[in-house]
Design an enzyme around this catalytic site. Structure first.
Site, PDB file in Angstrom:
ATOM      1  N   LYS A 116       0.814  -1.207   0.000  1.00  0.00           N
ATOM      2  CA  LYS A 116       0.000   0.000   0.000  1.00  0.00           C
ATOM      3  C   LYS A 116       0.854   1.266   0.000  1.00  0.00           C
ATOM      4  O   LYS A 116       0.515   2.247  -0.662  1.00  0.00           O
ATOM      5  CB  LYS A 116      -0.898   0.032   1.233  1.00  0.00           C
ATOM      6  CG  LYS A 116      -2.163  -0.787   1.108  1.00  0.00           C
ATOM      7  CD  LYS A 116      -3.005  -0.591   2.370  1.00  0.00           C
ATOM      8  CE  LYS A 116      -4.317  -1.325   2.306  1.00  0.00           C
ATOM      9  NZ  LYS A 116      -5.170  -0.974   1.194  1.00  0.00           N
ATOM     10  N   LYS A 158      -3.497   1.927   8.697  1.00  0.00           N
ATOM     11  CA  LYS A 158      -3.692   0.824   7.743  1.00  0.00           C
ATOM     12  C   LYS A 158      -2.399   0.040   7.620  1.00  0.00           C
ATOM     13  O   LYS A 158      -1.322   0.628   7.497  1.00  0.00           O
ATOM     14  CB  LYS A 158      -4.034   1.364   6.346  1.00  0.00           C
ATOM     15  CG  LYS A 158      -5.438   1.893   6.174  1.00  0.00           C
ATOM     16  CD  LYS A 158      -5.687   2.268   4.703  1.00  0.00           C
ATOM     17  CE  LYS A 158      -7.092   2.832   4.556  1.00  0.00           C
ATOM     18  NZ  LYS A 158      -7.357   3.312   3.181  1.00  0.00           N
ATOM     19  N   GLY A 164      -8.266  -5.252   1.424  1.00  0.00           N
ATOM     20  CA  GLY A 164      -9.629  -5.694   1.675  1.00  0.00           C
ATOM     21  C   GLY A 164     -10.098  -5.442   3.087  1.00  0.00           C
ATOM     22  O   GLY A 164     -10.911  -6.188   3.609  1.00  0.00           O
ATOM     23  N   GLY A 165      -9.566  -4.378   3.716  1.00  0.00           N
ATOM     24  CA  GLY A 165     -10.081  -3.988   5.026  1.00  0.00           C
ATOM     25  C   GLY A 165      -9.389  -4.655   6.197  1.00  0.00           C
ATOM     26  O   GLY A 165      -9.671  -4.330   7.352  1.00  0.00           O
ATOM     27  N   HIS A 208     -17.487   4.055  -2.044  1.00  0.00           N
ATOM     28  CA  HIS A 208     -16.490   3.314  -2.813  1.00  0.00           C
ATOM     29  C   HIS A 208     -16.849   3.485  -4.285  1.00  0.00           C
ATOM     30  O   HIS A 208     -17.853   2.950  -4.734  1.00  0.00           O
ATOM     31  CB  HIS A 208     -16.526   1.836  -2.393  1.00  0.00           C
ATOM     32  CG  HIS A 208     -15.658   0.941  -3.232  1.00  0.00           C
ATOM     33  ND1 HIS A 208     -14.727   0.091  -2.677  1.00  0.00           N
ATOM     34  CD2 HIS A 208     -15.583   0.742  -4.572  1.00  0.00           C
ATOM     35  CE1 HIS A 208     -14.118  -0.578  -3.653  1.00  0.00           C
ATOM     36  NE2 HIS A 208     -14.622  -0.199  -4.805  1.00  0.00           N
ATOM     37  N   HIS A 235     -16.471  -5.756   4.037  1.00  0.00           N
ATOM     38  CA  HIS A 235     -15.580  -5.613   2.888  1.00  0.00           C
ATOM     39  C   HIS A 235     -15.879  -6.582   1.764  1.00  0.00           C
ATOM     40  O   HIS A 235     -15.056  -6.793   0.871  1.00  0.00           O
ATOM     41  CB  HIS A 235     -14.112  -5.702   3.326  1.00  0.00           C
ATOM     42  CG  HIS A 235     -13.787  -4.693   4.397  1.00  0.00           C
ATOM     43  ND1 HIS A 235     -13.746  -3.339   4.141  1.00  0.00           N
ATOM     44  CD2 HIS A 235     -13.578  -4.836   5.724  1.00  0.00           C
ATOM     45  CE1 HIS A 235     -13.495  -2.703   5.273  1.00  0.00           C
ATOM     46  NE2 HIS A 235     -13.398  -3.564   6.250  1.00  0.00           N
ATOM     47  N   GLU A 275      -9.569   1.886  -7.438  1.00  0.00           N
ATOM     48  CA  GLU A 275     -10.598   2.174  -6.434  1.00  0.00           C
ATOM     49  C   GLU A 275     -10.328   3.518  -5.773  1.00  0.00           C
ATOM     50  O   GLU A 275      -9.186   3.810  -5.400  1.00  0.00           O
ATOM     51  CB  GLU A 275     -10.587   1.106  -5.330  1.00  0.00           C
ATOM     52  CG  GLU A 275     -10.887  -0.294  -5.794  1.00  0.00           C
ATOM     53  CD  GLU A 275     -10.892  -1.286  -4.636  1.00  0.00           C
ATOM     54  OE1 GLU A 275     -11.396  -2.384  -4.831  1.00  0.00           O
ATOM     55  OE2 GLU A 275     -10.377  -0.956  -3.540  1.00  0.00           O
ATOM     56  N   ARG A 292      -6.835  -7.066 -12.072  1.00  0.00           N
ATOM     57  CA  ARG A 292      -7.546  -8.232 -12.624  1.00  0.00           C
ATOM     58  C   ARG A 292      -8.879  -7.753 -13.192  1.00  0.00           C
ATOM     59  O   ARG A 292      -9.270  -6.603 -12.998  1.00  0.00           O
ATOM     60  CB  ARG A 292      -7.828  -9.237 -11.494  1.00  0.00           C
ATOM     61  CG  ARG A 292      -8.676  -8.604 -10.390  1.00  0.00           C
ATOM     62  CD  ARG A 292      -9.156  -9.581  -9.340  1.00  0.00           C
ATOM     63  NE  ARG A 292     -10.100  -8.939  -8.440  1.00  0.00           N
ATOM     64  CZ  ARG A 292      -9.772  -8.281  -7.334  1.00  0.00           C
ATOM     65  NH1 ARG A 292      -8.498  -8.160  -6.989  1.00  0.00           N
ATOM     66  NH2 ARG A 292     -10.703  -7.732  -6.588  1.00  0.00           N
TER      67      ARG A 292
HETATM   68  C1  MV4 Z   1     -10.618   4.179   4.346  1.00  0.00           C
HETATM   69  C2  MV4 Z   1     -11.870   4.518   4.893  1.00  0.00           C
HETATM   70  C3  MV4 Z   1     -11.990   5.780   5.413  1.00  0.00           C
HETATM   71  N1  MV4 Z   1     -10.947   6.620   5.411  1.00  0.00           N
HETATM   72  N2  MV4 Z   1      -9.615   5.046   4.348  1.00  0.00           N
HETATM   73  C4  MV4 Z   1     -11.689  -0.395   3.560  1.00  0.00           C
HETATM   74  C5  MV4 Z   1     -11.044  -1.376   2.655  1.00  0.00           C
HETATM   75  C6  MV4 Z   1      -9.755  -0.771   2.280  1.00  0.00           C
HETATM   76  N3  MV4 Z   1      -9.474  -1.068   0.919  1.00  0.00           N
HETATM   77  C7  MV4 Z   1      -9.913   0.667   2.510  1.00  0.00           C
HETATM   78  N4  MV4 Z   1     -11.070   0.846   3.306  1.00  0.00           N
HETATM   79  C8  MV4 Z   1     -11.398   2.044   3.832  1.00  0.00           C
HETATM   80  N5  MV4 Z   1     -10.409   2.967   3.824  1.00  0.00           N
HETATM   81  C9  MV4 Z   1      -9.780   6.246   4.889  1.00  0.00           C
HETATM   82  N6  MV4 Z   1      -8.760   7.100   4.898  1.00  0.00           N
HETATM   83  C10 MV4 Z   1     -12.900   3.598   4.881  1.00  0.00           C
HETATM   84  C11 MV4 Z   1     -12.670   2.354   4.354  1.00  0.00           C
HETATM   85  C12 MV4 Z   1     -13.777   1.456   4.381  1.00  0.00           C
HETATM   86  C13 MV4 Z   1     -14.389   1.033   3.198  1.00  0.00           C
HETATM   87  C14 MV4 Z   1     -13.944   1.432   1.956  1.00  0.00           C
HETATM   88  C15 MV4 Z   1     -14.572   0.988   0.817  1.00  0.00           C
HETATM   89  C16 MV4 Z   1     -15.659   0.142   0.902  1.00  0.00           C
HETATM   90  C17 MV4 Z   1     -16.104  -0.272   2.120  1.00  0.00           C
HETATM   91  C18 MV4 Z   1     -15.483   0.159   3.274  1.00  0.00           C
HETATM   92  C19 MV4 Z   1     -15.982  -0.271   4.508  1.00  0.00           C
HETATM   93  C20 MV4 Z   1     -15.354   0.166   5.647  1.00  0.00           C
HETATM   94  C21 MV4 Z   1     -14.265   1.008   5.579  1.00  0.00           C
END
Ligand code: MV4
Length: 667
Positions: A116, A158, A164-165, A208, A235, A275, A292
């Site tokens: 990341k 993170k 994937g969360g 998202h 997620h 994304e 993919r």
């Molecule tokens: C975030 C966020 C809020 N703020 N980053 C969740 C999966 C991972 N790929 C990144 N994710 C998130 N990152 C910041 N700075 C909230 C999420 C997130 C989320 C993002 C996309 C789809 C569903 C989600 C569910 C919970 C949290």
């Protein structure tokens, strides 16, 4: 163009790829595990190779074995689908090393998105917007704490190696920071073997939104609009759509161009997804890139009219992109729902079992079903429990939602628990219709998503009775002895005015129904109410009129289990006892009033020998006469009412000692 490719996957995506390849005249080689010998993707392919036992680690994840059979088959390329080996750099490299085209990006592009922090550094350099924060190499607690204070709260820790969360932690204030950091690092170390963290400002209500990108081998790139995948659960995406509701043309263009820049920054080739977190104020930030073809690619296909697998094959063969950016147009609105074998009432526990009854909605310009299973297939523990993707399209989002709701009502499954009812409630909910989309959608609307049954329990029981009675009629065996109540499954039907008891178990409750039949009309007595019922059963389709209300539903009766499908919901019950009269009443010799009524005639005396089917008592109720008949040969041992008396439902009218050796006690 390739003349033969191998598909290193299973299920719906393998079928999906084979479909396009075949349309392009390309031969397809499938691979399969022990569990998939009879799978649909194997049947669809031109040939297939067994690659090992059911567990993925011993079959679909065995890169060397798959490359071996690819070479043996003469395939020129391997399509990895999604999951399994699709983002495995070693596999992509091994393909190249074996002169097989990997239908996907170069392994270097996969690797670039693996970390990341490295991905963020690349994106920052390319000018792609990032959530403010820290993604540096200095991981000392002091530096991270200082960066946290610079970033502000709430913030999100993170795991650099996460995805994937997994490995995320919200920190509300600096007082929580040290403990949260230590815990997050421990978790990340355990989960990914890498304790490194990045820090981001925490967006509390993001959406998202992801961009479909495509690049060819000359480095040209285009974006094919966006998808909104905000409706997720832990997620896992649940509903996806294109375009993203409310996204302005300027944002769409800016996001699309940022995504193409992101892809070009890593020398991307083929189908990819960038994304973004999309914030309420219209700002957007790079989140991840998926290297993919994604599960939800069909919504993009529906609005662009393009076949992304065809694009993948062309690009992998070395052709230029089929369209220039200016030629990419979208029309209407598409939605995708993921139909899973899982139990929403048990916290979405994955379900397994046999798809003993499976009806999919008719496919059309508006409805598409991507699936890898057919009726009779098993959903096993070995793989992802997704049964199908249901994709709909229409001119507007509102119309597309109606299509989705309707198509979900036509998606009927018995034998395996599914999330169809949940998806139906979700798609039909007011907040979803209003596009009140955030990643917290499901958690904040739980009360709407687990609705009460739409079918009144009494009506459901009456419909169930109608289904069972008609199904029995259609399968009845004509007995040579018309008087034997045991010689036929529905002895009562001969006795046109006899009340047939039917016990239906719903959950832990047993409902006692009484049914009268006359001239193809039924009267069904349930818990003190009576319903007039006429029914027509055509295979699985029941057309019923209950007290003047016409209801048409589908159902499936399998052994003693009945499932009725009604407006996206199911009603399930079990036939509690096949033949209440012969097995229960006859055994203890009691004959009971099927309903409240009056005794019209008593046609037997104590001590009489009676034969099965002989009329003993005539009752009148609801202006109809009902004959109470001997369920078996025996001797009348008691008569408890006389002519003209009123009796209530269940009252014992007459007792018979059944002439059956089995009822006598042994020595
Ligand atoms: C975030 C966020 C809020 N703020 N980053 C969740 C999966 C991972 N790929 C990144 N994710 C998130 N990152 C910041 N700075 C909230 C999420 C997130 C989320 C993002 C996309 C789809 C569903 C989600 C569910 C919970 C949290």
């Amino acid at each position: 163009m390739f003349s033969k490719i191998l598909i290193a996957n299973r299920g719906e995506i393998a079928c999906r790829i084979i479909q396009t390849a075949h349309r392009m005249g390309i031969r397809c080689v499938a691979v399969y595990s022990d569990a998939d010998a009879n799978a649909h993707h194997v049947a669809m392919a031109d040939e297939a190779f067994h690659i090992g036992p059911a567990p993925s680690s011993e079959s679909y994840l065995r890169g060397e074995k798959i490359i071996e059979v690819a070479k043996q088959s003469g395939a020129q390329a391997i399509h990895p689908g999604y999951g399994f080996l699709s983002e495995n750099t070693d596999f992509a490299e091994a393909c190249e090393a074996n002169n097989l085209v990997f239908i996907g990006p170069p392994s270097s592009a996969i690797a670039a998105m693996g970390s990341k922090s490295a991905a963020k550094a690349i994106m920052e350099k390319a000018g792609v917007p990032l959530v403010p924060g820290y993604h540096g190499d200095d991981q000392s607690p002091e530096t991270l704490r200082a960066e946290a204070e610079k970033c502000g709260f709430p913030l999100l820790l993170k795991a650099v190696a996460g995805g994937g969360g997994k490995g995320m932690r919200v920190v509300e204030n600096i007082g929580e920071f040290d403990d949260a950091l230590a815990a997050a690092r421990r978790e990340a170390k355990n989960a990914f073997g890498n304790p490194d963290m990045l820090i981001e400002r925490y967006l509390t209500q993001p959406r998202h939104v992801e961009i479909q990108v495509f690049c060819d081998q000359s480095g040209k790139g285009v974006y094919l609009a966006e998808r909104d995948c905000s409706v997720q659960r832990r997620h896992q995406k649940v509903l996806e759509e294109a375009p993203a509701p409310g996204l302005s043309e300027e944002t769409r263009k800016a996001m699309g161009e940022a995504a193409v820049k992101a892809a070009q920054a890593i020398n991307y080739v083929g189908a990819g997804t960038v994304e973004f977190l999309y914030d309420v104020d219209g700002s957007f930030f790079f989140m991840e890139m998926n290297t993919r073809l994604q599960v939800e690619h069909p919504v993009t296909e529906m609005v662009t009219g393009q076949d992304l697998v065809e694009w993948q094959l062309k690009v992998a063969w070395g052709e230029p992109l089929p369209l220039e950016q200016s030629q990419v147009k979208t029309r209407g609105h598409a939605l995708e729902a993921r139909i899973y074998a899982e139990d929403p009432d048990q916290d979405f526990l994955p379900a397994t079992g046999n798809l003993r009854y499976l009806n999919t909605p008719d496919e059309s310009a508006h409805v598409r079903v991507d699936t890898g299973v057919i009726e009779g297939d098993d959903i096993s523990i070995h793989y992802d429990p997704m049964i199908a993707k249901l994709i709909v399209w229409d001119e507007t989002r509102d119309q597309a939602i109606n299509r989705m709701v309707q198509a979900l009502e036509h998606y009927r499954i018995a034998g395996v628990k599914t999330n169809i009812r949940f998806l139906h409630a979700l798609a039909d909910s007011q907040p979803f219709r209003e596009a009140d989309l955030t990643t917290g959608f499901i958690d904040s609307h739980r009360e709407l998503l687990f609705p009460k049954s739409k079918l009144d329990i009494h009506k459901a029981l009456v419909l169930a009775a109608g289904f069972v009675l008609e199904e029995r009629k259609s399968t009845e065996v004509i007995s040579t002895d018309p008087w034997s109540p045991f010689g036929r499954r529905n002895s009562w039907r001969l006795n046109s005015e006899y009340a047939q008891p039917l016990q239906l178990q719903v959950g832990d409750d047993i409902h006692e129904l009484k049914i009268l039949e006359r001239d193809d009309n039924y009267q069904v007595f349930v818990n003190g109410s009576v319903y007039g019922l006429t029914v027509k059963l055509d295979d699985d389709y029941l057309q019923a009129v209950i007290n003047g209300h016409r209801i048409s539903i589908h159902g499936n009766l399998h052994n003693d289990r009945l499932v009725l499908f009604y407006e996206g919901d199911t009603f399930q019950c079990t036939l509690y006892r096949e033949n209440y009269v012969s097995e229960d009443m006859a055994a203890d010799g009691g004959l009971n009033a099927p309903m409240n009524g009056a005794i019209v005639a008593v046609q037997a005396r104590v001590g009489d020998a009676v034969t099965a089917g002989q009329t003993l008592v005539i009752m009148e109720a609801m202006k109809m006469e009902h004959a109470i008949k001997a369920p078996a040969d025996g001797v009348v041992s008691g008569i408890f009412f006389s002519e003209g008396e009123q009796v209530s439902e269940g009252a014992e009218l007459i007792a018979i000692e059944v002439a059956d050796e089995n009822t006598e006690e042994a020595g």
